[in-house]
Design an enzyme around this catalytic site. Sequence first.
Site, PDB file in Angstrom:
ATOM      1  N   CYS A  10     101.476  65.439  55.205  1.00  0.00           N
ATOM      2  CA  CYS A  10     101.220  64.697  54.180  1.00  0.00           C
ATOM      3  C   CYS A  10     100.290  63.627  54.181  1.00  0.00           C
ATOM      4  O   CYS A  10     100.890  62.380  54.301  1.00  0.00           O
ATOM      5  CB  CYS A  10     102.638  64.288  53.184  1.00  0.00           C
ATOM      6  SG  CYS A  10     102.363  63.648  51.587  1.00  0.00           S
TER       7      CYS A  10
ATOM      8  N   CYS B  22     100.934  61.094  51.521  1.00  0.00           N
ATOM      9  CA  CYS B  22     102.200  60.098  51.758  1.00  0.00           C
ATOM     10  C   CYS B  22     101.909  59.043  52.882  1.00  0.00           C
ATOM     11  O   CYS B  22     102.182  57.982  52.927  1.00  0.00           O
ATOM     12  CB  CYS B  22     103.222  60.824  52.240  1.00  0.00           C
ATOM     13  SG  CYS B  22     103.687  62.484  51.463  1.00  0.00           S
ATOM     14  N   ASP B  23     101.318  59.497  53.988  1.00  0.00           N
ATOM     15  CA  ASP B  23     101.234  58.659  55.199  1.00  0.00           C
ATOM     16  C   ASP B  23      99.961  58.322  55.432  1.00  0.00           C
ATOM     17  O   ASP B  23      99.780  57.293  56.573  1.00  0.00           O
ATOM     18  CB  ASP B  23     101.708  59.621  56.279  1.00  0.00           C
ATOM     19  CG  ASP B  23     103.350  59.983  56.032  1.00  0.00           C
ATOM     20  OD1 ASP B  23     103.976  59.283  55.326  1.00  0.00           O
ATOM     21  OD2 ASP B  23     103.698  61.133  56.334  1.00  0.00           O
TER      22      ASP B  23
END
Length: 307
Positions: free
Chosen positions: A132, A135-136
């Site tokens: 992701c 997300c990261d």
Amino acid sequence: MERVIILGTGPAGLTAALYTARANLEPLVIEGLEPGGQLTTTTEVENYPGFVEGIMGPDLMDIMRRQAERFGARYKAGLVESVDFEPGAHKIHLDGGDTVEAATVIISTGARAKYLGLESEQKLIGRGVTSCATCDGAFYRNMPIAVVGGGDSAMEEALFLTRFTSDITLIHRRDELRASKIMADRVLNNDKINIRWDTVVEEVLDVEKNEVTGLKLKNVKTGEQSEIEIKGLFMAIGHEPNTKPFQGKLDMDEVGYIQANNTRTNVEGVFAAGDVQDSVYRQAITAAGTGCMAALEAERYLESKGQ
Ligand code: NAP
């Protein structure tokens, strides 16, 4: 016996729960290992209508859960192990031995990102290996990173990651991208992204630090092996639907996505909503939309049976 059982608590399941609860059907919602679904692994969601400033993924799911609960949705923790679909009384067997039964079932068990399956990769998930970028990505500011895959997801992830770093290696197992031309062109023309063609990851290296430090690569045409230093590995090789318990019980495509017509499956009284039946759009809002459709279809079905 329940009138409606909903499997899964992502945007599709919770929207189906809201609608069926407001129709006084008191849905029983089975909550699996990842309550809230894939959005709970996301940070900020900026494209869900209604939130001008965006909203954190887990907060959005918490709101949806409480909204459905307010109208009478009930939640039960459990993993679906197998099902016996018998029109009129569908049985869902859960881990731990419980069986729940309902006149209608809405399957919204979602999908999950695919990984290569290498031991070194599995060991380092959350320690530099992720699926992701949204997300990261921000954790890898100005660091060398790699993205694996040649489809639209890989292009999207790689392009998104150029916000944080200019050292991105895209690793693809063939010499041609699968992605749409427009996405492929953006990547090919971006000098922050360097493509390694015909290449596969043989091992994720961590040099005993238990954090990604590099990759061992192999050119599948020449057999030549090489190593690169990276800090983050973003897997973007597609998704797979969570449909194992339903295999052989419902019509599916070759990948395992449930085939649904306006959320109706080939079994009477069984509906599918969200990513479990959608390999194309895979958005929270489309999942929520199909959750609503499945709820209305289930209501109509029950009405037609006088239930
Ligand atoms: P995809 O189109 O199935 O692409 C998966 C990619 O990963 C392929 O390039 C494939 O290689 C590679 N791959 C698969 N298994 C692999 C393995 N074991 N080792 C190495 N490489 C592997 O999946 P996706 O990119 O997630 O896209 C799914 C759908 O969503 C598509 O319809 C796509 O168009 C759509 N989508 C659209 C957008 C957008 O338009 N903005 C964004 C994301 C997704 P091969 O090419 O060799 O098979």
